[in-house]
Enzyme design. Sequence first.
Site, PDB file in Angstrom:
ATOM      1  N   TRP A 190       0.859  -1.183   0.000  1.00  0.00           N
ATOM      2  CA  TRP A 190       0.000   0.000   0.000  1.00  0.00           C
ATOM      3  C   TRP A 190       0.893   1.230   0.000  1.00  0.00           C
ATOM      4  O   TRP A 190       1.889   1.269   0.706  1.00  0.00           O
ATOM      5  CB  TRP A 190      -0.910  -0.032   1.223  1.00  0.00           C
ATOM      6  CG  TRP A 190      -2.056   0.932   1.121  1.00  0.00           C
ATOM      7  CD1 TRP A 190      -2.136   2.151   1.696  1.00  0.00           C
ATOM      8  CD2 TRP A 190      -3.272   0.743   0.395  1.00  0.00           C
ATOM      9  NE1 TRP A 190      -3.322   2.753   1.390  1.00  0.00           N
ATOM     10  CE2 TRP A 190      -4.053   1.896   0.576  1.00  0.00           C
ATOM     11  CE3 TRP A 190      -3.769  -0.293  -0.392  1.00  0.00           C
ATOM     12  CZ2 TRP A 190      -5.301   2.063   0.010  1.00  0.00           C
ATOM     13  CZ3 TRP A 190      -5.019  -0.131  -0.954  1.00  0.00           C
ATOM     14  CH2 TRP A 190      -5.770   1.024  -0.750  1.00  0.00           C
ATOM     15  N   SER A 193       0.403  -1.908   5.628  1.00  0.00           N
ATOM     16  CA  SER A 193       1.181  -1.739   6.862  1.00  0.00           C
ATOM     17  C   SER A 193       0.652  -2.583   8.011  1.00  0.00           C
ATOM     18  O   SER A 193       1.425  -3.052   8.845  1.00  0.00           O
ATOM     19  CB  SER A 193       1.215  -0.260   7.256  1.00  0.00           C
ATOM     20  OG  SER A 193       1.997   0.466   6.335  1.00  0.00           O
ATOM     21  N   CYS A 253       3.815   2.881   4.984  1.00  0.00           N
ATOM     22  CA  CYS A 253       3.399   4.278   4.981  1.00  0.00           C
ATOM     23  C   CYS A 253       1.890   4.332   5.169  1.00  0.00           C
ATOM     24  O   CYS A 253       1.140   3.779   4.355  1.00  0.00           O
ATOM     25  CB  CYS A 253       3.792   4.950   3.665  1.00  0.00           C
ATOM     26  SG  CYS A 253       3.240   6.670   3.544  1.00  0.00           S
ATOM     27  N   VAL A 254       1.457   4.985   6.251  1.00  0.00           N
ATOM     28  CA  VAL A 254       0.033   5.162   6.530  1.00  0.00           C
ATOM     29  C   VAL A 254      -0.227   6.665   6.576  1.00  0.00           C
ATOM     30  O   VAL A 254       0.222   7.349   7.489  1.00  0.00           O
ATOM     31  CB  VAL A 254      -0.372   4.509   7.868  1.00  0.00           C
ATOM     32  CG1 VAL A 254      -1.870   4.662   8.097  1.00  0.00           C
ATOM     33  CG2 VAL A 254       0.041   3.038   7.902  1.00  0.00           C
ATOM     34  N   ILE A 255      -0.948   7.151   5.580  1.00  0.00           N
ATOM     35  CA  ILE A 255      -1.233   8.584   5.465  1.00  0.00           C
ATOM     36  C   ILE A 255      -2.534   8.907   6.184  1.00  0.00           C
ATOM     37  O   ILE A 255      -3.517   8.167   6.061  1.00  0.00           O
ATOM     38  CB  ILE A 255      -1.294   9.003   3.984  1.00  0.00           C
ATOM     39  CG1 ILE A 255       0.077   8.746   3.330  1.00  0.00           C
ATOM     40  CG2 ILE A 255      -1.706  10.464   3.837  1.00  0.00           C
ATOM     41  CD1 ILE A 255       0.111   8.952   1.835  1.00  0.00           C
ATOM     42  N   HIS A 272      -8.457   5.964  10.509  1.00  0.00           N
ATOM     43  CA  HIS A 272      -7.890   4.641  10.300  1.00  0.00           C
ATOM     44  C   HIS A 272      -6.405   4.609  10.624  1.00  0.00           C
ATOM     45  O   HIS A 272      -5.892   3.628  11.136  1.00  0.00           O
ATOM     46  CB  HIS A 272      -8.123   4.158   8.858  1.00  0.00           C
ATOM     47  CG  HIS A 272      -7.195   4.781   7.866  1.00  0.00           C
ATOM     48  ND1 HIS A 272      -7.359   6.057   7.397  1.00  0.00           N
ATOM     49  CD2 HIS A 272      -6.078   4.295   7.275  1.00  0.00           C
ATOM     50  CE1 HIS A 272      -6.383   6.341   6.548  1.00  0.00           C
ATOM     51  NE2 HIS A 272      -5.594   5.298   6.453  1.00  0.00           N
ATOM     52  N   ARG A 299       9.762  12.502   3.097  1.00  0.00           N
ATOM     53  CA  ARG A 299      10.489  11.586   3.979  1.00  0.00           C
ATOM     54  C   ARG A 299      10.877  10.288   3.274  1.00  0.00           C
ATOM     55  O   ARG A 299      11.412   9.376   3.879  1.00  0.00           O
ATOM     56  CB  ARG A 299       9.641  11.304   5.217  1.00  0.00           C
ATOM     57  CG  ARG A 299       9.549  12.529   6.123  1.00  0.00           C
ATOM     58  CD  ARG A 299       8.313  12.550   7.014  1.00  0.00           C
ATOM     59  NE  ARG A 299       8.299  13.739   7.844  1.00  0.00           N
ATOM     60  CZ  ARG A 299       7.911  14.951   7.436  1.00  0.00           C
ATOM     61  NH1 ARG A 299       7.504  15.143   6.204  1.00  0.00           N
ATOM     62  NH2 ARG A 299       7.939  15.977   8.266  1.00  0.00           N
TER      63      ARG A 299
END
Length: 158
Positions: A31, A65, A89-91, A97, A136
């Site tokens: 993801w 993730s 990576c969790v945006i 969520h 990043r």
Amino acid sequence: MSSANKNLSEFSTAGLPDVSQKRFAIIVAEWNTEVTEVLFEGAYKTLIENGVKAENIVRANVPGSYELSFGSQVFAQKADIDAVIAIGCVIQGETKHNDYINHAVAQGLTNVSLKYNKPVIFGVLTPNNQQQALDRAGGVHGNKGDEAAITAIKMLAF
């Protein structure tokens, strides 16, 4: 120190252990692949530049993730793996969520590390938006993958 004040790709290499015989697993979330692939490349490059042999780096992909904890556990339990690096990576987005996923992943990776008594590194970005993620992942704030790899090496000396 936040990455807004520090470049993730700048770190001290003084006193690093010899890792030429160490084996690393890098678990990569699919993801947000445009971000996680750059993080993987940074981690891989940093391991190689610091003496890890290419044949001693194993990569495995997981869907997202949230699945990093299980993927990391599969490799942490292997006697021939010395350290695991979890890349994701969790945006933030419009819902909460990310709070649930980031907490679960952090706790899960910590549990795996303690259960198998080996470094399991949290190389997961938790940005508020896509631009912060890109900044990043090889952008203006360096590469979290570089930082995760050097952390794994340093923890092997602990």
